[in-house]
Motif scaffolding. Structure first.
Motif, PDB file in Angstrom:
ATOM      1  N   GLU A  86       0.756  -1.226  -0.047  1.00  0.00           N
ATOM      2  CA  GLU A  86       0.175   0.007   0.144  1.00  0.00           C
ATOM      3  C   GLU A  86       0.997   1.368   0.021  1.00  0.00           C
ATOM      4  O   GLU A  86       0.295   2.127  -0.799  1.00  0.00           O
ATOM      5  N   GLN A  87       2.015   1.205   0.876  1.00  0.00           N
ATOM      6  CA  GLN A  87       2.755   2.565   0.768  1.00  0.00           C
ATOM      7  C   GLN A  87       3.575   2.653  -0.493  1.00  0.00           C
ATOM      8  O   GLN A  87       3.837   3.780  -0.866  1.00  0.00           O
ATOM      9  N   THR A  88       4.079   1.485  -1.164  1.00  0.00           N
ATOM     10  CA  THR A  88       4.491   1.346  -2.299  1.00  0.00           C
ATOM     11  C   THR A  88       3.622   2.121  -3.222  1.00  0.00           C
ATOM     12  O   THR A  88       4.022   2.881  -4.309  1.00  0.00           O
ATOM     13  N   ALA A  89       2.119   1.738  -3.288  1.00  0.00           N
ATOM     14  CA  ALA A  89       1.403   2.277  -4.462  1.00  0.00           C
ATOM     15  C   ALA A  89       1.340   3.907  -4.002  1.00  0.00           C
ATOM     16  O   ALA A  89       1.090   4.606  -5.131  1.00  0.00           O
ATOM     17  N   ARG A  90       1.088   4.178  -2.919  1.00  0.00           N
ATOM     18  CA  ARG A  90       1.167   5.629  -2.591  1.00  0.00           C
ATOM     19  C   ARG A  90       2.305   6.419  -3.046  1.00  0.00           C
ATOM     20  O   ARG A  90       2.011   7.441  -3.637  1.00  0.00           O
ATOM     21  N   ASP A  91       3.422   5.861  -2.787  1.00  0.00           N
ATOM     22  CA  ASP A  91       4.622   6.698  -3.392  1.00  0.00           C
ATOM     23  C   ASP A  91       4.695   6.597  -4.743  1.00  0.00           C
ATOM     24  O   ASP A  91       5.366   7.775  -5.385  1.00  0.00           O
TER      25      ASP A  91
ATOM     26  N   ILE B 169       2.239   6.797  -7.065  1.00  0.00           N
ATOM     27  CA  ILE B 169       1.450   7.741  -7.434  1.00  0.00           C
ATOM     28  C   ILE B 169       1.754   9.133  -7.304  1.00  0.00           C
ATOM     29  O   ILE B 169       1.739   9.999  -8.252  1.00  0.00           O
ATOM     30  N   ARG B 170       2.448   9.360  -6.079  1.00  0.00           N
ATOM     31  CA  ARG B 170       2.825  10.417  -5.853  1.00  0.00           C
ATOM     32  C   ARG B 170       4.056  11.216  -6.906  1.00  0.00           C
ATOM     33  O   ARG B 170       4.109  12.186  -7.224  1.00  0.00           O
TER      34      ARG B 170
ATOM     35  N   GLU C  74       2.444  11.666 -10.380  1.00  0.00           N
ATOM     36  CA  GLU C  74       1.711  13.173 -10.455  1.00  0.00           C
ATOM     37  C   GLU C  74       2.943  14.067 -10.443  1.00  0.00           C
ATOM     38  O   GLU C  74       2.581  15.121 -10.898  1.00  0.00           O
TER      39      GLU C  74
ATOM     40  N   TYR D 264      -4.378   1.172  -8.411  1.00  0.00           N
ATOM     41  CA  TYR D 264      -3.691   1.784  -7.209  1.00  0.00           C
ATOM     42  C   TYR D 264      -4.244   3.078  -6.762  1.00  0.00           C
ATOM     43  O   TYR D 264      -3.900   3.461  -5.759  1.00  0.00           O
ATOM     44  N   GLY D 265      -5.392   3.505  -7.364  1.00  0.00           N
ATOM     45  CA  GLY D 265      -6.004   4.656  -6.851  1.00  0.00           C
ATOM     46  C   GLY D 265      -5.932   5.726  -7.883  1.00  0.00           C
ATOM     47  O   GLY D 265      -5.750   5.500  -9.203  1.00  0.00           O
TER      48      GLY D 265
END
Length: 360
Positions: A154-159, A161-162, A165, A211-212
């Motif tokens: 989950e943290q990997t996906a958030r990083d 995506i950031r 972007e 992933y979001g």
């Protein structure tokens, strides 16, 4: 596919990059966990006996525990020194299941695709199997497994995506192929439709991925095209305004073609050398021979249509046609491709503009 798929592909690349970084960071802790698991395979933990009632039994238990710890320490030292790499052990590894079919979902519904894949994979997944392999092989298999355990998905996906972007770059090639306006039947209407599909992505929108959500407001878009038939002004005005910086590239020079033929690891000259090497034919390109091939490409590009480096494979095939055909009969021979060889093979074609138009 729908134009949003390129953003989803970019997210996939970002997730994989971040995952690799996390795996590198976890390599040390994962290595320690692998060493412990290997030690457990070589010397399983001894079961604790029931609490001894008398002093003699307690002393016996302490002695056996100390002996086990000394044996384990010795094995740990030998394992670290690489003395046990060839010893065979039996480990339990999960069985991966390859999906026998492809799931297709409409654009923007990747979560459904992802959930179905996960459900079906779990349904068809078999029980872990015991496999016999050497310590060296087991270490590689266990290392990846331990790294995956330590990486937070989950943290990997958030990083990822950031990063997409804030630092993502999307290169749209062959933009000239969709340069067209409404005004008749045929492909032009669909071309403008593709442009209008691209417009919100380039302007900045919210794209749904498995992933979001990903915003494309700060993604850098670079587009390229030959524009030898269409013009940038043939694009719809809204899309033209989203690419304010325009750069015109110069045509390839003779020196550029020489570098293309010689510098890349998989250059055309090396490919032909490897191909004829399978027939035990040694192919050698001299510097003046390579320049002669580049000269021929420049002349044909100037007299017919300038297709740049795409001309080189055809010219090389023409130069080496006879050698390739007779390669099986030339085993053990050495063929030197110099300027004289190239000019002799291309003389009849390059001197005739009409012939070179169809042959080269």
């Amino acid at each position: 596919r729908d134009v949003e798929s390129m953003v989803r592909d970019l997210v996939e690349v970002g997730v994989e990059l971040v995952r690799q970084e996390r795996r590198e960071q976890m390599r040390g802790p994962a290595h320690q966990a692998v060493e412990r698991r290997l030690l457990d395979l070589l010397l399983p933990p001894r079961p604790r006996s029931a609490r001894a009632q008398d002093l003699a039994a307690q002393a016996q238990e302490r002695e056996e525990q100390n002996s086990w710890e000394r044996s384990r320490e010795t094995l740990a030292q030998r394992l670290a020194a690489g003395e046990l790499e060839t010893r065979v052990v039996e480990i339990e590894l999960p069985v991966g299941v390859a999906m026998p079919f492809r799931l297709s979902t409409p654009g923007g519904m990747e979560e459904i695709d992802f959930d179905l894949r996960g459900i079906l994979s779990e349904a068809f997944r078999g029980k872990p199997k015991q496999r016999r392999m050497t310590i060296a092989e087991a270490r590689q298999a266990l290392q990846r497994e331990e790294e995956d355990k330590l990486v937070d998905s989950e943290q990997t996906a958030r990083d990822a995506i950031r990063r997409v972007e804030q630092s993502g770059i999307l290169f749209i090639d062959e933009l000239d192929k969709i340069a067209g306006r409404e005004g008749g039947n045929g492909p032009e209407v669909s071309r403008e439709g593709v442009q209008r599909d691209l417009l919100p992505i380039v302007e900045g929108t919210l794209v749904n991925t498995k992933y979001g959500h990903v915003r494309t407001d700060h993604v850098l878009f670079i587009a390229a095209g030959a524009f030898h038939v269409a013009k940038p002004s043939d694009l719809i005005p809204e899309l033209q305004g989203r690419f304010p910086i325009r750069v015109e590239l110069e045509g390839l020079t003779r020196e550029d073609l020489v570098r293309i033929l010689t510098e890349p690891e998989g250059s055309l000259t090396r490919q032909y050398q490897a191909l004829l090497g399978t027939e035990d034919v040694t192919l050698e390109f001299t510097a003046d021979g390579v320049r002669a091939i580049a000269d021929a490409a420049v002349r044909v590009n100037a007299s017919t249509e300038n297709i740049g480096a795409r001309r080189l494979p055809t010219i090389l095939e023409r130069v080496l046609e006879e050698v390739s055909f007779a390669g099986a009969e030339m085993a053990g021979q050495r063929v030197v491709i110099d300027r004289e060889f190239v000019e002799r093979r291309l003389e009849a074609v390059t001197n005739d503009a009409d012939l070179s138009r169809f042959v080269l």
